[in-house]
Design an enzyme around this catalytic site. Structure first.
Site, short mmCIF file in Angstrom:
data_model
loop_
_atom_site.label_atom_id
_atom_site.label_comp_id
_atom_site.label_asym_id
_atom_site.label_seq_id
_atom_site.Cartn_x
_atom_site.Cartn_y
_atom_site.Cartn_z
N SER A 248 33.11 40.90 34.90
CA SER A 248 33.65 40.82 35.73
C SER A 248 33.55 40.27 36.74
O SER A 248 33.44 39.94 38.03
CB SER A 248 33.46 42.43 36.86
OG SER A 248 32.19 43.28 36.36
N HIS B 237 39.79 41.18 32.84
CA HIS B 237 38.74 42.88 33.33
C HIS B 237 39.72 44.15 33.44
O HIS B 237 40.38 44.14 34.42
CB HIS B 237 38.26 41.43 34.36
CG HIS B 237 37.78 42.42 34.83
ND1 HIS B 237 37.81 42.40 36.81
CD2 HIS B 237 36.94 43.41 35.13
CE1 HIS B 237 36.48 42.74 37.47
NE2 HIS B 237 35.91 43.92 36.52
N GLU C 253 43.21 42.03 34.94
CA GLU C 253 43.35 41.79 35.91
C GLU C 253 42.66 40.15 34.64
O GLU C 253 42.10 40.43 33.85
CB GLU C 253 42.15 41.12 36.95
CG GLU C 253 41.90 40.93 38.25
CD GLU C 253 40.32 40.60 38.77
OE1 GLU C 253 40.96 40.18 40.38
OE2 GLU C 253 39.28 40.70 38.36
N ASN D 292 36.94 41.80 42.78
CA ASN D 292 35.36 42.26 43.39
C ASN D 292 35.03 41.25 44.56
O ASN D 292 33.31 40.98 44.86
CB ASN D 292 34.76 41.72 41.62
CG ASN D 292 34.89 43.65 41.08
OD1 ASN D 292 35.58 44.55 41.76
ND2 ASN D 292 34.08 43.01 40.06
#
Ligand code: 3H9
Length: 697
Positions: free
Chosen positions: A406, A427, A439, A477
């Site tokens: 991540s 991800h 992702e 993130n």
């Protein structure tokens, strides 16, 4: 002659066939064709009219692309009234998905038939509006108020068998829509069935509309359209007559059509369809996928494996020891049991998966035949590199090597193999078999067909896949880090975590950032802070330590029963942890900060603008290709309220120069944190918005 509505005379029946692919949306040309078809039939000496759709569906609704543009005649409500008022017997034969304005056209016909796989619905609330062509007036007359409210306020698609019971359909019969429709019309003519205009039916029986309105408003977490729909249905019972009820529906529809929520929801509708359409993948064939490998069977790996198994794939799961592999299988079994409970999987299929489609192993050789492998081990670069070196040595040529990292640098991971063009980031978000976002992280040397394979896998797993470039945290993130920091700054300056959480749930987030941290586990943020500090924070960055103290005392959030909140009986019964404010106050005192008052409005604005500014950097740097990629990431992975359309749609609705003015003002307090994104400055100065970039892509 209409290009999109065919006209044919079959004996004494006029047949109007819609041919407006892909979904027979009721655009201006279709409406004009239907009106002309009805008029021609009335002048043509026929006794009845049959309306049906060619292709995959009956009308799937009004043409959403026309929203916000000047209206063109005939307007759909007027067309529906005209169909209903025809002296001929008018029948619709539905198939596919008869939705929104499509179902409204069907309800203005005198009878309706459909094959069993047909679904009907009034999903307008999901677009921020209400049915506006008589749906809120006709459906309650046909199905009763409660059934109508259920359909209209949830927007759910109803199967033909249920629609038959509700009275929305008169007959369900297998077969071609044109053929079953013609046979039905002939029967009706032979038996002398009279016209049956819904507008002439008795008013429906009222319920306690105020209580329903309140309940629906609360459930919608700030979304207005479902609650407003209750008021429109109320008018079907209380208005003087059908026309007055329709006038009330129109008034409410028009109000919502002008709302920001409508704009946000329509943006979300088109963005989620555009997100996987990448020009770079046009004509690129994905590699075939039959069996996938998963390395690591913790919560994430087991979730990924579950997702693949539910999509019909076989999985080889690799763990370090026989015991760990067994524990991983238990996790998968528990996930599958949850899917059975939710009605997503049959008990037979559950047994079949557990017996036949999972191979457990502790030996990399077991991965030699898989088409794609996803590494989901501990988030540590050295460990990941070791795993990839082994995958490189074992996996067959052409296998896609994916990591679920991540944050970590995908280029570095790819460089640790002899085949960087086969390496990609996939991800997933936890729980991976439930969360829709994926992702797809593309490294410098990832081959286009490997990217296409990532998107094909995402589609097969039922995910919403977003392309991301390599940076710390990728799209989601990285942005989360920025706005979470903003929340921490506001705490230092005087807001409480509880006020911030409440302000943001008031804005429409499913949870506030501090409740989310408790859910994710405070140890995760603690580890990230320690890593960052170890690698050297910029001396201008503000840091805070009060949350570390919670962790040092063993309080990691929900899993330990205490974090920002105290959890006595699960999440529902949480209350603020009384130890938090003293920790915060001590830190403010040590830093010499005199706390100030924050209004909820200021909290939301700062938090949102922090998100927007980082998102603009992410787009400006090419980490996200388009603003809509960011919007979809936040909508599907971070609980962002869909009715705002995503952070960059929200920014467009605020006006980018207003957003920029705020950043410039706040940069006076904290010039390091509040640095305006160059892309935001450019668009604001040029008087443009983020959506201009979506349209140009
Ligand atoms: C309404 O009716 C208002 C009225 O009450 C009152 C008016 C006065 N318009 O989803 P897909 C496009 S509001 C324009 O990928 P699927 C879609 O963008 C409307 N375009 O296929 C896509 O284009 P592209 C109420 C539309 O098989 C292509 O069709 N109706 C519309 O997964 C294929 O779509 C709804 O809310 C539209 N109405 O799902 C239904 N619908 O290929 C909305 C679709 O360029 N639609 N497109 O990306 C859906 O729920 C799904 O599209 C449907 C098919 C279930 C029909």
């Amino acid at each position: 002659m209409s290009q999109v509505i065919g006209y044919e005379k079959v004996g004494d029946i006029a047949v109007l066939s819609a041919n407006n692919p892909p979904v027979n949306a009721l655009g201006a040309e279709v409406r004009q064709g239907l009106l002309a078809g009805i008029e021609r039939a009335e002048a043509d000496g026929v006794r009845a009219v049959l309306i049906y759709g060619e292709g995959r569906t009956y009308f799937a609704g009004a043409d959403i692309r026309e929203f916000g543009k000047p209206p063109q005649d005939p307007w759909l409500p007027a067309l529906c009234d005209r169909i209903e008022a025809s002296p001929l017997l008018v029948v619709s034969s539905l198939h596919g998905t008869a939705l929104g304005g499509g179902l409204e056209v069907a309800l203005s016909c005198h009878f309706r038939i459909a094959p069993p796989l047909t679904k009907v619905g009034l999903p307008e609330v999901n677009l921020g509006i209400i049915p506006g062509a008589g749906g809120t007036q006709r459906l309650p007359r046909v199905a009763g108020v409660e059934a109508a409210l259920d359909m209209i306020t949830t927007g759910r698609h109803v199967q033909a068998s249920e629609a038959l019971q509700m009275g929305v359909l008169d007959k369900v019969q297998d077969g071609d829509p044109r053929e079953i429709g013609l046979a039905f019309v002939r029967d009706l003519l032979d038996t002398g069935a009279p016209r049956r205009p819904v507008c002439e039916m008795a008013k429906p029986t009222p319920i306690d509309f105020d209580a329903t309105y309140d309940a629906v408003l609360k459930k919608g977490r700030g979304q207005l359209s479902p609650a407003i729909a209750v008021r429109a249905v109320q008018a079907s019972c209380e208005a003087h007559d059908f026309a007055a009820g329709q006038a009330r529906e129109r008034e409410l529809f028009t109000e919502l059509m002008a709302s920001d929520q409508r704009k946000g929801l329509i943006h979300a509708f088109f963005a989620e369809r555009a997100v996987s359409k990448l020009p770079e993948l046009q004509g690129i064939k994905p590699r075939e996928l039959h069996q996938i490998g998963v390395v690591g069977g913790g919560t994430m790996g087991a979730g990924i494996a579950t997702s693949a198994l539910l999509a019909g794939l076989s999985v080889v799961l690799l763990e370090m020891s026989v015991d760990a592999a067994k524990a991983a299988k238990d996790r998968i079994a528990a996930n599958l049991a949850g899917a059975v409970k939710r009605g997503k999987l049959s008990p037979d299929a559950q047994v079949e998966i557990l017996e036949n489609r999972i191979t457990l192993s502790t030996d990399y050789d077991a991965l030699s035949g898989v088409d794609l492998v996803i590494e989901a081990v501990f988030e540590d670069m050295e460990i990941k590199k070791q795993v990839f070196a082994k995958l490189d040595a074992t996996c067959k040529s052409g296998a896609v090597l994916a990591t679920n990292t991540s944050y970590l640098d995908l280029n570095e991971i790819a460089a640790s193999t002899g085949r960087p063009s086969d390496v990609i980031g996939l991800h997933f978000f936890s729980p991976a078999h439930v969360m829709k976002l994926l992702e797809i992280v593309v490294a410098d040397h990832t081959a286009p067909e490997v990217i296409a394979t990532g998107f094909a896998l995402g589609k097969r797993l039922g995910k919403v896949s977003v392309r991301a470039g390599v940076c710390d945290g990728f799209i989601g993130n990285r942005i989360l880090n920025a706005y979470r920091t903003c929340a921490d700054h506001m705490v230092l300056d005087g807001a409480s975590p509880f006020q911030i959480d409440a302000a943001l749930t008031g804005f429409g987030f499913a949870m506030g950032p501090f409740a989310v941290s408790d859910l994710a586990g405070l140890d995760i943020g603690w580890a990230a802070r320690k890593r960052k500090r170890a690698s050297g924070l910029d001396p201008r960055a503000r840091d805070s330590f009060y949350a570390d103290k919670l962790c040092e005392a063993g309080n990691f959030g929900q899993k330990t029963g205490k974090g920002y909140y105290v959890y006595e009986q699960g999440n529902r019964n949480r209350r603020p942890n009384p130890e938090i404010m003293p920790l915060i106050e001590a830190e403010r005192a040590a830093k010499g900060i005199s706390p100030r008052e924050f209004t909820d409005e200021e909290i939301v604005r700062r938090y949102m603008i922090a998100m927007v500014n980082e998102a603009a950097k992410v787009v400006g740097e090419g980490i996200a290709r388009r603003p809509l990629d960011v919007d979809i990431t936040l909508l599907y992975g971070y609980g962002f309220p869909r009715y705002w359309g995503g952070p960059l749609k929200w920014a467009d609705l605020q006006g980018l120069s207003n957003v920029l003015d705020d950043i410039r003002r706040w940069s006076g307090e904290d010039p390091y944190y509040w640095q305006p994104a160059p892309l935001l400055e450019k668009l604001a100065t040029e008087g443009r918005c983020f959506d201009d970039l979506n349209k140009a892509s």
